[in-house]
Design a protein around this motif. Structure first.
Motif, mmCIF file in Angstrom:
data_model
loop_
_atom_site.group_PDB
_atom_site.id
_atom_site.type_symbol
_atom_site.label_atom_id
_atom_site.label_comp_id
_atom_site.label_asym_id
_atom_site.label_seq_id
_atom_site.Cartn_x
_atom_site.Cartn_y
_atom_site.Cartn_z
ATOM 1 N N ARG A 192 0.993 -1.245 0.052
ATOM 2 C CA ARG A 192 -0.073 -0.145 -0.028
ATOM 3 C C ARG A 192 1.000 1.149 0.080
ATOM 4 N NH1 ARG A 192 -1.823 3.836 2.974
ATOM 5 N NH2 ARG A 192 -3.985 4.692 2.873
ATOM 6 N N ASP A 193 1.967 1.174 0.899
ATOM 7 C CA ASP A 193 2.883 2.386 0.778
ATOM 8 C C ASP A 193 3.316 2.763 -0.593
ATOM 9 O OD1 ASP A 193 2.692 2.354 3.753
ATOM 10 O OD2 ASP A 193 4.612 1.190 3.814
ATOM 11 N N VAL A 194 3.817 1.670 -1.380
ATOM 12 C CA VAL A 194 4.184 1.994 -2.771
ATOM 13 C C VAL A 194 2.986 2.468 -3.717
ATOM 14 C CG1 VAL A 194 5.611 0.953 -4.839
ATOM 15 C CG2 VAL A 194 5.873 0.040 -2.351
ATOM 16 N N ARG A 195 2.123 1.816 -3.483
ATOM 17 C CA ARG A 195 0.855 2.264 -4.350
ATOM 18 C C ARG A 195 0.457 3.878 -4.094
ATOM 19 N NH1 ARG A 195 -1.763 -1.793 -3.453
ATOM 20 N NH2 ARG A 195 -1.339 -2.967 -5.050
ATOM 21 N N VAL A 196 0.592 4.177 -3.021
ATOM 22 C CA VAL A 196 0.283 5.655 -2.523
ATOM 23 C C VAL A 196 1.367 6.493 -2.955
ATOM 24 C CG1 VAL A 196 0.074 7.161 -0.538
ATOM 25 C CG2 VAL A 196 -1.080 5.103 -0.446
ATOM 26 N N GLY A 197 2.674 6.069 -2.784
ATOM 27 C CA GLY A 197 3.563 6.734 -3.155
ATOM 28 C C GLY A 197 3.732 7.126 -4.728
ATOM 29 N N THR A 198 3.565 5.940 -5.696
ATOM 30 C CA THR A 198 3.418 6.125 -7.081
ATOM 31 C C THR A 198 2.357 7.040 -7.588
ATOM 32 O OG1 THR A 198 2.248 3.761 -7.131
ATOM 33 C CG2 THR A 198 5.000 4.150 -7.427
ATOM 34 N N ASN A 199 1.214 7.002 -6.675
ATOM 35 C CA ASN A 199 0.139 7.850 -7.033
ATOM 36 C C ASN A 199 0.576 9.208 -6.821
ATOM 37 O OD1 ASN A 199 -1.505 5.734 -8.052
ATOM 38 N ND2 ASN A 199 -2.530 5.185 -6.204
ATOM 39 N N VAL A 200 0.969 9.583 -5.561
ATOM 40 C CA VAL A 200 1.087 10.887 -5.237
ATOM 41 C C VAL A 200 2.184 11.693 -5.989
ATOM 42 C CG1 VAL A 200 1.948 12.339 -3.138
ATOM 43 C CG2 VAL A 200 0.427 10.587 -2.709
ATOM 44 N N PHE A 201 3.293 10.923 -6.397
ATOM 45 C CA PHE A 201 4.281 11.321 -7.184
ATOM 46 C C PHE A 201 4.134 10.858 -8.497
ATOM 47 C CE2 PHE A 201 5.764 11.124 -2.642
ATOM 48 C CZ PHE A 201 5.861 12.770 -2.539
ATOM 49 N N ALA A 202 3.301 10.819 -9.274
ATOM 50 C CA ALA A 202 3.140 10.089 -10.637
ATOM 51 C C ALA A 202 3.636 11.058 -11.633
ATOM 52 C CB ALA A 202 1.395 9.924 -10.710
ATOM 53 N N ASP A 203 3.845 12.390 -11.202
ATOM 54 C CA ASP A 203 4.279 13.071 -12.248
ATOM 55 C C ASP A 203 5.758 13.369 -12.089
ATOM 56 O OD1 ASP A 203 2.158 13.587 -13.338
ATOM 57 O OD2 ASP A 203 1.548 15.216 -11.925
ATOM 58 N N ALA A 204 6.547 12.861 -10.992
ATOM 59 C CA ALA A 204 7.869 13.154 -10.910
ATOM 60 C C ALA A 204 8.636 12.332 -11.919
ATOM 61 C CB ALA A 204 8.345 12.306 -9.546
ATOM 62 N N ASP A 205 10.107 12.854 -12.192
ATOM 63 C CA ASP A 205 10.905 12.466 -13.058
ATOM 64 C C ASP A 205 11.269 11.006 -12.759
ATOM 65 O OD1 ASP A 205 10.396 14.748 -14.653
ATOM 66 O OD2 ASP A 205 12.484 15.600 -13.907
ATOM 67 N N ALA A 206 11.228 10.717 -11.477
ATOM 68 C CA ALA A 206 11.559 9.379 -11.086
ATOM 69 C C ALA A 206 11.216 9.121 -9.690
ATOM 70 C CB ALA A 206 13.280 9.153 -10.824
ATOM 71 N N TYR A 207 10.666 7.950 -9.435
ATOM 72 C CA TYR A 207 10.013 7.430 -8.230
ATOM 73 C C TYR A 207 10.910 6.013 -8.170
ATOM 74 C CZ TYR A 207 7.569 4.973 -4.581
ATOM 75 O OH TYR A 207 7.400 4.183 -3.394
ATOM 76 N N VAL A 208 11.709 5.930 -6.787
ATOM 77 C CA VAL A 208 12.593 4.737 -6.832
ATOM 78 C C VAL A 208 12.238 4.216 -5.507
ATOM 79 C CG1 VAL A 208 14.827 3.844 -6.678
ATOM 80 C CG2 VAL A 208 14.294 6.003 -8.004
ATOM 81 N N TYR A 209 11.913 2.958 -5.338
ATOM 82 C CA TYR A 209 11.539 2.048 -4.322
ATOM 83 C C TYR A 209 12.663 1.308 -3.914
ATOM 84 C CZ TYR A 209 8.978 -2.296 -2.525
ATOM 85 O OH TYR A 209 8.613 -3.183 -1.528
ATOM 86 N N ILE A 210 12.695 1.414 -2.551
ATOM 87 C CA ILE A 210 13.830 0.393 -2.095
ATOM 88 C C ILE A 210 13.215 -0.908 -1.690
ATOM 89 C CG2 ILE A 210 15.385 -0.163 -0.260
ATOM 90 C CD1 ILE A 210 15.953 2.729 -0.008
ATOM 91 N N SER A 211 13.262 -1.856 -2.670
ATOM 92 C CA SER A 211 12.916 -3.436 -2.324
ATOM 93 C C SER A 211 14.004 -4.206 -1.567
ATOM 94 C CB SER A 211 12.650 -3.810 -3.793
ATOM 95 O OG SER A 211 11.929 -5.361 -3.619
ATOM 96 N N SER A 212 14.038 -5.312 -1.777
ATOM 97 C CA SER A 212 14.978 -6.312 -1.195
ATOM 98 C C SER A 212 15.355 -7.225 -2.060
ATOM 99 C CB SER A 212 14.300 -6.734 0.144
ATOM 100 O OG SER A 212 15.049 -7.898 0.809
ATOM 101 N N GLY A 213 16.600 -8.016 -1.913
ATOM 102 C CA GLY A 213 16.916 -9.324 -2.597
ATOM 103 C C GLY A 213 15.967 -10.553 -1.787
ATOM 104 N N ASP A 214 15.360 -10.313 -0.698
ATOM 105 C CA ASP A 214 14.426 -11.138 -0.215
ATOM 106 C C ASP A 214 13.012 -11.276 -1.056
ATOM 107 O OD1 ASP A 214 13.915 -13.114 1.792
ATOM 108 O OD2 ASP A 214 12.869 -11.887 3.021
#
Length: 329
Positions: free
Chosen positions: A80-102
């Protein structure tokens, strides 16, 4: 890109990311709850907005105030955090999410972004707060990144392995550094050749920036040390950086059990190798810090800190029993 918005930014990866961005002349704003000391409080190059990233209105208000070129989401622990983040910052030149090797769902050597399948994530796992579902939640966050990219958002993902370096509040490597500094003999489970891929935190920070600048929307990028070392070799790196001499004593399952221990009691031990391919990230021009330099900086900061990794301590008295058993063999 000139401006960056870092969700988080004061503790470990986020702190190093802010430093990296400043070195590359970004205007930086950090957004967090203010629960931890802000190392940039006296730095007029860094603006701070206090707010909870799980509060959608607070995040939307911050986005309107800052209107950043690049957004770095360091504390997105749920899809949900990523969904909200990508919606709120949909117009940014880049949205970078820290995922995990896990996030990877199959044991392969190495794990590759475009080949190794991700973990599944049920609705229950997506909201679960336990460590057991961490990888599932991160993998679902990656799927959200792909969905966002498909609708035109410049969203990308960086997948670190075990991160180490200065200010590491997890204290995973601090345990081993403290052991090297305190004892002449170290118990190591197995034969010392196990590999659990690690990533120096400054390299993770530069990877995040480079992916924002040069990455492709909807893509994932592994990050980890370009030169991998075994557990024994990691201890040697620590000892060399600390100017110490230690004897590594290997203990098998029987010896450990006789002392009341098991290999699972040792942080950074993993029976099956965990390796991530970093070729995709390197193709963007990213480079990793030489291990000797990375460990020297890590050990120097450890000496100045009050961290000792004691939460990961399997018990020195039990280790002494194991050493005594091995000495009689």
């Amino acid at each position: 890109m000139d401006s960056a918005f870092v969700i988080g930014g004061t503790r470990f990866i986020g702190r190093h990311l802010v430093e990296d961005l400043l070195e590359h002349e970004y205007d930086v704003t950090i957004f967090n709850r203010g629960n931890h000391d802000n190392p940039f409080a006296d730095d007029n190059r860094v603006d701070a907005i206090e707010g909870d990233r799980t509060n959608d209105s607070a995040l939307e208000a911050a986005a309107e105030t800052v209107d950043p070129d690049a957004v770095f989401d360091c504390v997105a622990y749920y899809p949900r955090d990523v969904r909200v983040g990508t919606n709120v910052f949909a117009d940014a030149d880049a949205y970078v999410y820290i995922s995990s090797g896990d996030a990877y769902g199959r044991e392969e050597i190495p794990k590759r972004e475009d080949e190794t399948p991700m973990r599944p994530c049920t609705n229950e796992q997506a909201t679960d707060e336990s460590d057991d579902t961490y990888g599932n939640r991160k993998s679902e966050g990656d799927r959200v990144v792909v969905e966002a990219a498909e609708r035109g958002v410049n969203a990308m993902s960086v997948r670190p392995c075990i991160v180490y370096g200065p200010y590491d509040y997890t204290e995973r490597l601090d345990f081993w550094i403290d052991r090297v500094l305190e004892y002449d003999r170290l118990v190591v489970p197995g034969d010392g050749t196990n590999i659990w891929h690690r990533a120096y935190v400054e390299d993770v920070a530069s990877a995040l920036r480079i992916v924002a600048e040069r990455g492709t929307p909807g893509e994932f990028y592994n990050v980890g040390d370009r030169r991998l070392v075994t557990l024994d070799e990691m201890i040697t790196l620590i000892a060399d950086a600390a100017g110490e001499s230690v004897e590594v004593v290997h203990a098998g399952p029987r010896e450990l059990e006789a002392g009341g221990l098991s290999s699972e009691d040792y942080i950074l031990y993993r029976e099956y190798p965990h390796l991530l391919s970093t070729a995709k990230l390197a193709a963007l021009g990213w480079e990793s810090t030489p291990l000797e330099e990375a460990m020297a900086r890590t050990v120097d900061e450890h000496r100045e800190s009050d961290r000792d990794g004691s939460d990961h301590d399997p018990g020195r008295e039990r280790e002494e029993r194991v050493l005594g058993i091995l000495d009689t063999l």
